[in-house]
Design an enzyme around this catalytic site. Structure first.
Site, PDB file in Angstrom:
ATOM      1  N   LYS A  27      15.957  31.439 -22.386  1.00 63.29           N
ATOM      2  CA  LYS A  27      15.344  30.108 -22.534  1.00 63.29           C
ATOM      3  C   LYS A  27      14.104  30.162 -23.423  1.00 63.29           C
ATOM      4  CE  LYS A  27      14.712  29.566 -18.134  1.00 63.29           C
ATOM      5  NZ  LYS A  27      15.226  30.913 -17.776  1.00 63.29           N
ATOM      6  N   THR A  28      13.221  31.122 -23.175  1.00 64.97           N
ATOM      7  CA  THR A  28      12.006  31.226 -23.982  1.00 64.97           C
ATOM      8  C   THR A  28      12.338  31.601 -25.418  1.00 64.97           C
ATOM      9  OG1 THR A  28      10.703  31.849 -22.036  1.00 64.97           O
ATOM     10  CG2 THR A  28       9.761  32.358 -24.187  1.00 64.97           C
ATOM     11  N   GLU A  99       8.197  27.723 -19.221  1.00 62.95           N
ATOM     12  CA  GLU A  99       8.166  27.771 -17.756  1.00 62.95           C
ATOM     13  C   GLU A  99       7.739  26.408 -17.185  1.00 62.95           C
ATOM     14  OE1 GLU A  99       9.455  30.193 -16.365  1.00 62.95           O
ATOM     15  OE2 GLU A  99       9.137  31.996 -17.578  1.00 62.95           O
TER      16      GLU A  99
END
Length: 210
Positions: A27-28, A99
């Site tokens: 995701k990051t 996040e």
């Protein structure tokens, strides 16, 4: 700022893009790639993360494989504008949020930043906790989103697609920040068979130590 830049900025409308999935799904990495693409297209970008996540320091967003980008670390998004100053905030076209599950005010921030300030917001975050329940406000933002991307990881035990995050330890609080020492991505079968997963994780850990 020159006239051309002002006209370019005024031509953009606000957008919200959400990248979700279990831990270790990239995701990051996807977020940083999107932010870099926006920067390459001439837009002014900034990265934000929660000050709760200090695993790799507070001045950078860092992927599990070491890629990183400078960022601002804040306890909540409502303080971000005040921290960087209104003039600096107004110059940014794109705000990346890593996040996102750690920000309780994520929904309100996205409403204001995208709808009123015409910012492009790109969020990466967990859609579920280790119990497969909604984590933070990430899912609340989906009705606001222009796009939603669901990523998957690779099951640590069988190699199949992993949709869930399994906690290896006995702690039960929702927010427990950690990496591969605490969590592993698993498929549905190995999530349901939780005890065998825990045993396998412990065995792998013991083998590594020995």
């Amino acid at each position: 700022m020159d006239v051309a830049a002002v006209r370019l900025r005024s031509s953009f409308h606000g957008e919200v893009h959400v990248i979700i999935g279990p831990m270790f799904a990239g995701k990051t990495t996807a977020l940083l790639r999107r932010i870099q693409s926006e920067r390459d297209n001439g837009r002014s970008v900034v990265m934000v993360k929660s000050s709760k996540d200090s695993r790799y320091g507070l001045d950078c967003v860092v992927t599990h494989d070491g890629k990183k980008m400078p960022c601002f670390a804040v306890p909540n998004l409502s303080t971000f504008r005040a921290q960087i100053g209104h003039e600096a905030y107004n110059k940014f076209d794109v705000i990346g949020i890593d996040e996102g599950q750690f920000f309780e005010d994520l929904y309100d921030f996205c409403c204001e930043a995208a709808d009123i300030d015409k910012k492009t917001i790109i969020i990466a975050g967990l859609d579920g906790d280790y119990m497969r329940r909604s984590f933070g406000s990430v899912l609340d933002v989906i009705p606001l989103a222009d796009t939603v991307t669901k990523l998957t990881a690779r099951c640590e035990l069988c190699g199949r697609r992993a949709f869930f995050t399994f906690r290896k330890t006995a702690e039960t609080q929702t927010e427990l920040i950690g990496g591969a020492d605490v969590y592993m991505p698993v498929c549905r079968q190995h999530y349901v068979n939780g005890q065998p997963v825990t045993d396998s994780a412990r065995s792998a850990s013991e083998c590594t130590m020995n």
